[in-house]
Scaffold this motif. Structure first.
Motif, mmCIF file in Angstrom:
data_model
loop_
_atom_site.group_PDB
_atom_site.id
_atom_site.type_symbol
_atom_site.label_atom_id
_atom_site.label_comp_id
_atom_site.label_asym_id
_atom_site.label_seq_id
_atom_site.Cartn_x
_atom_site.Cartn_y
_atom_site.Cartn_z
ATOM 1 N N SER A 182 0.736 -1.205 -0.015
ATOM 2 C CA SER A 182 -0.122 0.023 -0.144
ATOM 3 C C SER A 182 0.787 1.283 -0.092
ATOM 4 O O SER A 182 2.227 1.287 0.016
ATOM 5 C CB SER A 182 -0.734 -0.113 1.245
ATOM 6 N N ALA A 183 0.086 2.377 0.124
ATOM 7 C CA ALA A 183 0.975 3.705 0.244
ATOM 8 C C ALA A 183 1.298 4.195 1.342
ATOM 9 O O ALA A 183 1.768 5.170 1.643
ATOM 10 C CB ALA A 183 0.155 4.742 -0.737
ATOM 11 N N LYS A 187 -14.399 3.408 -10.956
ATOM 12 C CA LYS A 187 -13.068 3.232 -11.675
ATOM 13 C C LYS A 187 -12.949 1.639 -12.301
ATOM 14 O O LYS A 187 -11.851 1.359 -12.944
ATOM 15 C CB LYS A 187 -11.899 3.578 -10.989
ATOM 16 N N ILE A 191 -2.017 10.503 -4.890
ATOM 17 C CA ILE A 191 -0.761 10.049 -3.886
ATOM 18 C C ILE A 191 0.617 9.905 -4.929
ATOM 19 O O ILE A 191 1.635 10.151 -4.328
ATOM 20 C CB ILE A 191 -1.187 8.949 -3.169
ATOM 21 N N HIS A 192 0.296 9.385 -5.914
ATOM 22 C CA HIS A 192 1.572 9.012 -6.800
ATOM 23 C C HIS A 192 2.545 10.257 -7.392
ATOM 24 O O HIS A 192 3.408 10.304 -7.635
ATOM 25 C CB HIS A 192 1.119 8.103 -8.101
ATOM 26 N N ALA A 237 -7.635 -0.268 -10.098
ATOM 27 C CA ALA A 237 -8.565 0.124 -8.848
ATOM 28 C C ALA A 237 -9.067 -1.005 -7.920
ATOM 29 O O ALA A 237 -9.851 -0.588 -7.020
ATOM 30 C CB ALA A 237 -9.669 0.899 -9.668
ATOM 31 N N CYS A 290 2.022 1.878 -8.716
ATOM 32 C CA CYS A 290 2.316 1.028 -10.159
ATOM 33 C C CYS A 290 2.799 2.230 -10.814
ATOM 34 O O CYS A 290 3.656 2.414 -11.882
ATOM 35 C CB CYS A 290 0.880 0.396 -10.673
ATOM 36 N N PHE A 291 1.746 3.663 -11.080
ATOM 37 C CA PHE A 291 2.132 4.641 -11.924
ATOM 38 C C PHE A 291 3.422 5.089 -11.587
ATOM 39 O O PHE A 291 4.282 5.542 -12.255
ATOM 40 C CB PHE A 291 0.870 5.817 -11.632
HETATM 41 C C1 LIG Z 1 -6.740 2.730 -11.575
HETATM 42 C C2 LIG Z 1 -6.471 3.148 -10.272
HETATM 43 O O1 LIG Z 1 -7.244 3.603 -9.402
HETATM 44 N N1 LIG Z 1 -5.319 2.934 -9.833
HETATM 45 C C3 LIG Z 1 -4.945 3.231 -8.553
HETATM 46 C C4 LIG Z 1 -3.323 2.953 -8.459
HETATM 47 C C5 LIG Z 1 -2.963 1.699 -7.672
HETATM 48 C C6 LIG Z 1 -1.751 1.632 -6.941
HETATM 49 O O2 LIG Z 1 -0.506 1.747 -7.229
HETATM 50 O O3 LIG Z 1 -2.066 2.024 -5.719
HETATM 51 P P1 LIG Z 1 -1.435 2.533 -4.367
HETATM 52 O O4 LIG Z 1 -0.583 3.750 -4.647
HETATM 53 O O5 LIG Z 1 -2.904 3.039 -3.650
HETATM 54 O O6 LIG Z 1 -0.940 1.503 -3.722
HETATM 55 C C7 LIG Z 1 -5.004 4.610 -8.192
HETATM 56 O O7 LIG Z 1 -5.007 5.527 -8.808
HETATM 57 O O8 LIG Z 1 -5.182 4.979 -6.986
#
Ligand SMILES: CC(=O)N[C@@H](CCC(=O)OP(=O)(O)O)C(=O)O
Ligand SMILES: NC(=O)C1=CN([C@@H]2O[C@H](COP(=O)(O)OP(=O)(O)OC[C@H]3O[C@@H](n4cnc5c(N)ncnc54)[C@H](OP(=O)(O)O)[C@@H]3O)[C@@H](O)[C@H]2O)C=CC1
Length: 401
Positions: free
Chosen positions: A187-188, A257, A276-277, A250, A220-221
């Protein structure tokens, strides 16, 4: 370069015997996040380029290039041949399932516990190395298993904001017993915590990951964007990252989503400022980055188009060479001239970088990246981190050929 999971040789039919806990990793001297700067690091030794027509390390364009300053540790980190017992919390989800598939083909990872509230009592069919039944493991159960020395590595694949009580309970066991099982969190929640190691092996100092007991797995992003930006860190004024993810990004909890009726025939923008990314990329690379996320109707795979304002004129060819030099020897990063296609990354384990389109001023470059959000964007990267921190070869169990 990298192959699909389905193409992997399946070694899973073998049963893994019961082994004592692995205790060969020294306690970390520092858990601080350590990113390698490509702009300031000089190549310690010259290695001829295998990827381009020019020799790597020459300053033929007025700015320093370098061979990979953070190469894979290889044999230096592959001393452990004793299996490690794994507990997976959040095993029903997309990333948990992707990790189970990888663990099933890994010679040393011995999955013991899979937790899900919804699937508790059901057999885990996709794991063939031993019989495992899903259980609903709460905080107390996890702490007790840890106290009893039943698990060497806990993987948390829970939604954001959920795992803190588990981490606190495991920390309590550590304080009481001195035991230090490894924790990797997908998780983040701990990506900005300096007592944790941010585990993006191609960019984080690999020896720091190998010594850590608390590893936060990147988003991921954020993984794709950082791999696309890092080699130009010393030349980047600011960056804009446009991203489109398949809807598995998602998670499984129903939302607009991941609602196919909502997604059909288009793409959906969300969190256009302050995702957050955006913070994660800017924080770990120290590059001012705007991130523009979207979600689309395909299941897995991310496309990123990254526009970078440069602090000096550069050519496409030279920028591409910088990327080839920076990622020389990396099994999970592929650099090519063409823009990579998202439909080709689905099920693959690496990240592809390409395009390198420079505008007429020579001071803006556009780079495209693709990454499978469930693999290199989550489970594959988690396995790289587990391998490093448990003393196996970083790429063990990851189809890379
Ligand atoms: C399409 C979609 O909803 N993608 C997620 C990213 C998934 C990910 O890497 O999540 P964490 O940073 O929360 O671990 C999002 O944008 O929140
Ligand atoms: N999907 C992706 O592409 C990526 C996801 N991540 C991150 O990885 C983590 C997992 O993501 P993903 O697999 O997609 O998520 P999913 O929604 O697919 O799965 C979540 C899992 O957590 C369990 N769970 C949900 N809520 C709770 C709770 N309150 N207490 C205990 N268990 C709970 C669910 O099982 P059950 O309800 O049965 O208990 C399920 O196993 C998230 O933090 C996500 O941000 C990171 C990179 C990429």
């Amino acid at each position: 370069m990298f192959s699909t999971t389905s193409g992997a040789v399946r070694a899973g039919a073998r049963r893994v015997a019961r082994y004592p806990a692995f205790i060969g990793i020294a306690a970390p001297s520092s858990n601080q996040c350590l990113f390698i700067s490509t702009s300031t690091t000089k190549a310690a030794s010259f290695r001829p380029a295998t990827l381009g027509s020019q020799r790597v390390g020459q300053q033929r364009h007025g700015y320093a290039t370098t061979t990979n300053p953070n190469p894979p540790l290889g044999k230096k980190n592959a001393s452990n041949d004793v299996p490690s017992r794994i507990g997976l919390i959040g095993a029903r989800g997309y990333t948990g399932q992707a990790l189970i598939d990888l663990l099933n083909d890994h010679p040393f990872m011995d999955l013991r516990y899979v937790s899900s509230r919804e699937l508790a009592g059901q057999k885990l069919d996709s794991y063939t190395k031993r019989d495992i039944t899903y259980a609903n493991l709460g905080v107390e159960e996890v702490a007790q298993l840890d106290k009893d020395g039943q698990v060497d590595c806990w993987v948390m694949a829970l939604p954001n904001g959920v795992c803190k009580p588990y981490i606190e309970a495991l920390n309590q066991v550590r304080a009481e017993t001195g035991k230090k099982s490894l924790i990797v969190d997908l998780s983040a929640d701990y990506r900005f915590d300096e007592t944790w190691t941010y585990g993006l092996p191609e960019l984080t100092k690999r020896s720091a990951i190998a010594q850590s007991k608390n590893i936060s797995n990147p988003g991921c992003f954020a993984t794709g964007a950082q791999l696309a930006l890092a080699p130009l860190r010393g030349h980047c004024l600011d960056a804009h990252v446009f991203g489109v993810s398949g809807y598995s990004g998602a998670g499984t909890k129903p939302s607009p989503k991941n609602d196919l009726d909502n997604l059909r025939g288009g793409i959906i923008p969300y969190s256009l400022t302050g995702h957050i990314h955006e913070k994660e990329i800017s924080h770990h690379l120290d590059i001012k980055t705007a991130f523009l996320p979207h979600v689309a109707e395909w299941f897995r795979g991310i496309h990123l188009t990254v526009s970078i304002d440069l602090n000096q004129q550069m050519t496409s060819r030279d920028i591409r060479q910088i990327y080839q030099d920076r990622y020389a020897g990396e099994k999970l990063v592929k650099v090519s001239g063409e823009a990579p296609l998202v439909r080709k990354i689905s099920g693959q384990h690496g990240c592809e970088l390409g395009a390198f389109s420079v505008d007429s001023t020579g001071k803006r470059v556009v780079i495209c990246a693709t990454i499978d959000n469930l693999n290199k964007g989550a489970s594959t990267q988690c396995l790289q981190n587990m391998n490093l921190a448990l003393g196996y070869d970083e790429f063990q169990g990851i189809p890379t050929v």
